[in-house]
Design an enzyme around this catalytic site. Structure first.
Site, PDB file in Angstrom:
ATOM      1  N   ASN A  33       0.812  -1.217   0.000  1.00  0.00           N
ATOM      2  CA  ASN A  33       0.000   0.000   0.000  1.00  0.00           C
ATOM      3  C   ASN A  33       0.847   1.270   0.000  1.00  0.00           C
ATOM      4  OD1 ASN A  33      -2.358   1.467   0.030  1.00  0.00           O
ATOM      5  ND2 ASN A  33      -2.780   1.160   2.214  1.00  0.00           N
ATOM      6  N   HIS A  82     -14.381  -4.756  11.481  1.00  0.00           N
ATOM      7  CA  HIS A  82     -13.999  -3.426  11.976  1.00  0.00           C
ATOM      8  C   HIS A  82     -15.222  -2.589  12.292  1.00  0.00           C
ATOM      9  CE1 HIS A  82      -9.771  -3.064   9.970  1.00  0.00           C
ATOM     10  NE2 HIS A  82      -9.951  -4.253  10.519  1.00  0.00           N
ATOM     11  N   ARG A 111     -13.151  -5.468  15.947  1.00  0.00           N
ATOM     12  CA  ARG A 111     -12.157  -4.461  16.334  1.00  0.00           C
ATOM     13  C   ARG A 111     -12.877  -3.133  16.514  1.00  0.00           C
ATOM     14  NH1 ARG A 111      -7.388  -1.999  12.523  1.00  0.00           N
ATOM     15  NH2 ARG A 111      -8.988  -0.446  12.113  1.00  0.00           N
ATOM     16  N   TYR A 147      -6.360   7.388  13.085  1.00  0.00           N
ATOM     17  CA  TYR A 147      -6.273   6.102  12.399  1.00  0.00           C
ATOM     18  C   TYR A 147      -7.515   5.238  12.695  1.00  0.00           C
ATOM     19  CZ  TYR A 147      -5.718   1.303  11.575  1.00  0.00           C
ATOM     20  OH  TYR A 147      -6.006   0.043  11.138  1.00  0.00           O
ATOM     21  N   ASP A 172      -6.625  -1.557  17.760  1.00  0.00           N
ATOM     22  CA  ASP A 172      -5.354  -1.287  17.088  1.00  0.00           C
ATOM     23  C   ASP A 172      -4.844   0.095  17.516  1.00  0.00           C
ATOM     24  OD1 ASP A 172      -3.242  -1.051  15.363  1.00  0.00           O
ATOM     25  OD2 ASP A 172      -4.384  -1.477  13.532  1.00  0.00           O
ATOM     26  N   HIS A 220      -1.992   1.270  16.458  1.00  0.00           N
ATOM     27  CA  HIS A 220      -1.270   1.739  15.257  1.00  0.00           C
ATOM     28  C   HIS A 220       0.041   2.435  15.599  1.00  0.00           C
ATOM     29  CE1 HIS A 220      -1.461   2.556  10.849  1.00  0.00           C
ATOM     30  NE2 HIS A 220      -2.150   1.435  10.914  1.00  0.00           N
ATOM     31  N   GLU A 234      -3.340  -4.312  19.624  1.00  0.00           N
ATOM     32  CA  GLU A 234      -2.465  -4.466  18.442  1.00  0.00           C
ATOM     33  C   GLU A 234      -1.510  -3.291  18.280  1.00  0.00           C
ATOM     34  OE1 GLU A 234      -4.791  -5.028  14.921  1.00  0.00           O
ATOM     35  OE2 GLU A 234      -3.224  -4.193  13.639  1.00  0.00           O
ATOM     36  N   GLU A 283       2.078  -6.627  11.426  1.00  0.00           N
ATOM     37  CA  GLU A 283       1.567  -6.405  10.063  1.00  0.00           C
ATOM     38  C   GLU A 283       2.603  -5.755   9.160  1.00  0.00           C
ATOM     39  OE1 GLU A 283      -1.862  -3.934  11.098  1.00  0.00           O
ATOM     40  OE2 GLU A 283      -0.873  -2.223  10.172  1.00  0.00           O
ATOM     41  N   ARG A 330       1.147 -11.169  13.301  1.00  0.00           N
ATOM     42  CA  ARG A 330       0.276 -10.701  12.221  1.00  0.00           C
ATOM     43  C   ARG A 330       0.936 -10.642  10.846  1.00  0.00           C
ATOM     44  NH1 ARG A 330      -4.070  -8.397  12.296  1.00  0.00           N
ATOM     45  NH2 ARG A 330      -3.621  -6.327  11.497  1.00  0.00           N
ATOM     46  N   HIS A 355      -2.910 -10.058   9.173  1.00  0.00           N
ATOM     47  CA  HIS A 355      -3.345  -8.761   8.667  1.00  0.00           C
ATOM     48  C   HIS A 355      -4.281  -9.010   7.473  1.00  0.00           C
ATOM     49  CE1 HIS A 355      -1.689  -4.702   6.955  1.00  0.00           C
ATOM     50  NE2 HIS A 355      -2.731  -4.485   7.739  1.00  0.00           N
ATOM     51  N   ASP A 400      -6.336  -3.244   1.737  1.00  0.00           N
ATOM     52  CA  ASP A 400      -5.175  -3.001   0.866  1.00  0.00           C
ATOM     53  C   ASP A 400      -4.383  -4.271   0.561  1.00  0.00           C
ATOM     54  OD1 ASP A 400      -4.601  -1.301   3.683  1.00  0.00           O
ATOM     55  OD2 ASP A 400      -2.966  -2.670   3.181  1.00  0.00           O
ATOM     56  N   GLU A 440      -8.086 -11.240  10.214  1.00  0.00           N
ATOM     57  CA  GLU A 440      -8.719  -9.926  10.021  1.00  0.00           C
ATOM     58  C   GLU A 440      -9.515  -9.906   8.715  1.00  0.00           C
ATOM     59  OE1 GLU A 440      -5.931  -6.670   9.693  1.00  0.00           O
ATOM     60  OE2 GLU A 440      -7.508  -5.155   9.832  1.00  0.00           O
ATOM     61  N   TRP A 493       2.540   7.186  12.411  1.00  0.00           N
ATOM     62  CA  TRP A 493       1.126   7.156  12.001  1.00  0.00           C
ATOM     63  C   TRP A 493       0.539   5.795  12.288  1.00  0.00           C
ATOM     64  CZ3 TRP A 493      -1.331   4.199   8.139  1.00  0.00           C
ATOM     65  CH2 TRP A 493      -2.727   4.428   8.096  1.00  0.00           C
TER      66      TRP A 493
END
Ligand SMILES: O=C(O)[C@H](O)[C@@H](O)[C@H](O)[C@H](O)CO
Ligand SMILES: [Mg+2]
Length: 403
Positions: free
Chosen positions: A37, A122, A147, A159, A211, A213, A237, A263, A284, A313, A317, A340, A403
């Site tokens: 991605n 999600h 999630r 995020y 998550d 992130h 996560e 991931e 993941r 993961h 994407d 996921e 991020w």
């Protein structure tokens, strides 16, 4: 048997996907997902210029040898671009081998370890209330694991939360990276309230995941893990960036909240200390970014020795080619945890016809020989590549953050 022909296909039915197709001199073909991605064309160039020319004339049945040829032969080992390119070749070759055997891929891997594969969906919302509505929708659709990600007061965009409630979340939402602003203190003060609200409304049985992130420091992650213990998360996560594997040792000393990571990993070496020290509970690393079935199988086997289970993961994407292959892997792998699942758009599903199906919060693997996912190349041509980037994150004072 020889590899006669191989080529990359880039298509963007709503978002970009890179697919590698390998065709043998006897007409059997296989496809693999090479989507990275925000860096898609780097993998295309790697495959077109360096990998495909070296594949022509090789025996497609020698999956292991080709894997090592591409890994050792590059001299420059590992890295997401290299490992995604190798993964695409590997997935396509397993597809070919399973087609030649007349078996669905899971049979070739060793057969079924389970009848169905539990997934997590999600739920996202601008605030806790709207997130709870999304959780309710998922529960109604049969999900056993969800999630949860909600907006945080005082943070404009975050995020995992869709721009508008009810819309699917797409992180790569701009030509060049959008700029987000992050506040750890606002997040940490708010997020435990989300889990409290989910448990209060949905009771104890629903599996809830979250998550982070990569945004916290180890001690902040330890605080969060400790504070959410009463809500029994299935996992927390990516609570810190994982280049420093030892960070998880510190978090682990403080909390029994299960930890998931990986991931962005592309090699067993990214996870070795995490697994061997039992600092994590779920790994993941995915087929597409971590060298394909051949390599992820090694990671899963190592993980199995230490009670670490898989939790691949599976965002939008990664293409249906990755998801389909993952469902075969999940059906086989002894130490499976969860998969996921972010549903692809209908345009994506039309470009990639497949035989897996979602039922009652689980995936059911298909029986078509191979990994069961194909590509409609004519339709794919109708969706040209469009550059899209993931956002960056800054602290409120302007410091560039994770991020
Ligand atoms: O848990 C997840 O599904 C991930 O964090 C994704 O949403 C990533 O942000 C995305 O895959 C980046 O390309
Ligand atoms: Mg994630």
């Amino acid at each position: 048997m020889k590899i006669e022909h191989a080529y990359t296909i880039v298509t963007s039915p709503g978002r970009n996907f890179v697919t590698l197709k390998i065709v043998t001199d006897e007409g059997t073909y296989g496809i693999g997902d090479a989507t990275l991605n925000g860096r898609e064309m780097a993998v295309v160039a790697y495959l077109d210029e360096h990998v495909i020319p070296a594949l022509i004339g090789r025996d497609p049945q020698r999956i292991e040898d080709i894997w090592h040829y591409l890994y050792r032969g590059a001299y420059w080992r590992r890295g997401p671009v290299t490992m995604s390119a190798i993964a695409a070749v590997d997935m396509a070759l397993w597809d070919i081998k399973a087609k030649l055997a007349g078996m669905p891929l899971y049979q070739l891997l060793g057969g079924k370890s389970r009848e169905r594969v539990m997934v997590y969906g999600h739920a996202t919302g601008r605030d806790i209330e709207s997130c709870l509505e999304e959780v309710a929708r998922h529960v109604d659709e049969g999900y056993k694991a969800v999630r949860v990600q909600a907006g945080v007061p005082g943070i404009a965009s975050i995020y995992g939360v869709a721009k508008k409630d009810g819309e699917p979340y797409e992180p790569a939402d701009a030509d060049l990276p959008a700029e987000h602003v992050w506040s750890t203190s606002k997040y940490l003060n708010h997020v435990p309230k989300l889990f409290a609200a989910v448990r209060e409304r949905f009771g104890d049985d629903l599996h809830i995941l979250h998550d982070v992130h990569h945004r916290l420091t180890p001690i902040e992650a330890a605080r969060l893990g400790k504070e959410v213990e009463p809500y029994h998360l299935f996992w927390l996560e990516d609570c810190v960036p994982a280049e420093n594997q030892e960070a998880f040792g510190l978090i682990r000393q403080h909390t029994t909240t299960p930890l998931a990571v990986g991931e962005v990993f592309n090699s067993i070496h990214d996870a070795k200390a995490l697994i061997e020290n039992q600092w994590i509970d779920y790994i993941r690393a995915t087929l597409t970014h971590a060298g394909g079935i051949t390599h992820v199988r090694r990671i899963a086997d190592l993980a199995g020795l230490y009670h670490v289970r898989t939790g691949f993961h599976g965002p939008t994407d990664l293409s249906p080619v990755c998801l389909g292959s993952a469902i075969h892997f999940d059906t086989w792998v002894p130490n499976f945890g969860i998969q996921e699942y972010m549903p692809h758009t209908s345009a994506t599903n039309e470009v990639f016809p497949h035989d897996y199906r979602f039922e009652d919060g689980h995936f059911i693997v298909g029986e078509t020989p191979g990994h069961g996912v194909d590509i409609d190349e004519e339709l794919a041509k109708q969706y040209p590549y469009k550059r899209a980037s993931l956002p960056v994150n800054r602290l409120e004072d302007g410091t560039l953050w994770h991020w």
